[in-house]
Write a protein that holds these residues in place. Sequence first.
Motif, PDB file in Angstrom:
ATOM      1  N   HIS A  36       1.482  -2.329  -2.326  1.00 60.28           N
ATOM      2  CA  HIS A  36       0.258  -1.912  -1.630  1.00 60.28           C
ATOM      3  C   HIS A  36       0.425  -0.609  -0.851  1.00 60.28           C
TER       4      HIS A  36
ATOM      5  N   ALA B   7      -0.118  -9.239  -6.822  1.00 57.44           N
ATOM      6  CA  ALA B   7      -0.893  -8.000  -6.897  1.00 57.44           C
ATOM      7  C   ALA B   7      -1.468  -7.767  -8.298  1.00 57.44           C
TER       8      ALA B   7
ATOM      9  N   GLU C  10       1.017 -10.764   2.864  1.00 55.41           N
ATOM     10  CA  GLU C  10      -0.062 -10.441   1.921  1.00 55.41           C
ATOM     11  C   GLU C  10       0.043  -9.038   1.335  1.00 55.41           C
ATOM     12  N   ARG C  11       0.335  -8.068   2.196  1.00 58.75           N
ATOM     13  CA  ARG C  11       0.243  -6.662   1.759  1.00 58.75           C
ATOM     14  C   ARG C  11       1.578  -5.941   1.830  1.00 58.75           C
TER      15      ARG C  11
ATOM     16  N   ALA D  60       2.435  -1.463   4.076  1.00 63.78           N
ATOM     17  CA  ALA D  60       0.987  -1.301   3.883  1.00 63.78           C
ATOM     18  C   ALA D  60       0.183  -1.904   5.042  1.00 63.78           C
ATOM     19  N   THR D  61       0.883  -2.497   6.003  1.00 63.54           N
ATOM     20  CA  THR D  61       0.206  -3.131   7.141  1.00 63.54           C
ATOM     21  C   THR D  61       0.238  -2.193   8.346  1.00 63.54           C
TER      22      THR D  61
END
Lengths: 206, 206
Positions: free
Chosen positions: A36, A121, B32-33, B37-38
């Motif tokens: 991400h 993803a 999650e990311r 990416a957070t």
Amino acid sequence: MDVEARRTEAWGDITPDAARRLVIAAVEAFAERGYHATTTRDIAGRAGMSPAALYIHYKTKEELLYQISRVGHLLSLGLLQEAASGGGPPAERLADAVRSFVRWHAEHHTTGRVVQYELDALSVEHYTEIVALRRQSETAVRSIIQDGVRSGDFDVPEVSGTTLAVLSLCIDVARWFNPDGRRTPDEVGALYAGLVLRMVSPAGGR
Amino acid sequence: MDVEARRTEAWGDITPDAARRLVIAAVEAFAERGYHATTTRDIAGRAGMSPAALYIHYKTKEELLYQISRVGHLLSLGLLQEAASGGGPPAERLADAVRSFVRWHAEHHTTGRVVQYELDALSVEHYTEIVALRRQSETAVRSIIQDGVRSGDFDVPEVSGTTLAVLSLCIDVARWFNPDGRRTPDEVGALYAGLVLRMVSPAGGR
């Protein structure tokens, strides 16, 4: 063949050359920063290409992840199926499967991490396809264990739980393997093949 | 205690309440990311707080990751040390260590993934501290295996390689464990304790 040569060899079937360079760049970027946090611009830059040139080969970042995941899963599935269909006794086939699956995850540990940790993803369609490949890997290992149980060579508490543990042990090599560490991929493979045979051997059978 | 209660219990010692909420929000966001990416803004938002309020408790995103990693490692180290220092025979202590280490990684699989996959994002100083905790976990398991080899209860191809495999098998539970799957954390713990005892048992010793 040295580890570096084996590493890029994994992507040898991807043509043209530009697409292969993009895949190698994407694996490195995803491994370093996560899927991400990586942009297609980052990947193109690492491959020495423009974002427009990337777009010729891969429409989205997800397509690159899918390509990496698909090739990674197909290659390791191939190793497991080859071992499963070998002519030898179950112990020989199981040791062979563990040795090659471990070696793959050690040599391709960067790819292995991306493939294992970024499954969520993938698009639903791609995820479904990859899960089917994972089921086939499981089937290959389970079939060897089942053969051994049937022939009396193995005795396990539970076939599916043991299959899960064997695959998990091998896959996790991608997490901890360090090419500068004390063990080579072959050495880890030999160690793990021995440990797995102990897991499945009948009491007094070693 | 249900899984949800056990999950938040891991952070029970973090006070005040706002700091604990931030840690829980950060674990979810990182899982999650990915860490990179957070943003701290994402984490504050998930915790229902402003970025300025987050800053009162944690100066940087890395401090949050460090807190998660430190608490996660300390809790699982505690379980291993408790098992290692138990009064029973080596087989009982090893089974106990595997059961509780597996249960921890199953119940706290989201935290486990963050802790294991984002180590490289820690500062050098924090990374060094966490690696020292990991060495202690290794020492706890190795000491049980060594005791068993010394007493003749165990027979292993190589103490350090076997220790590595046992820890790896348990840690990887965090990757594949699915709370909606067919096995409970206790069931995986029992299955794995049995498989690990097979790995270390002398031929004919089961």
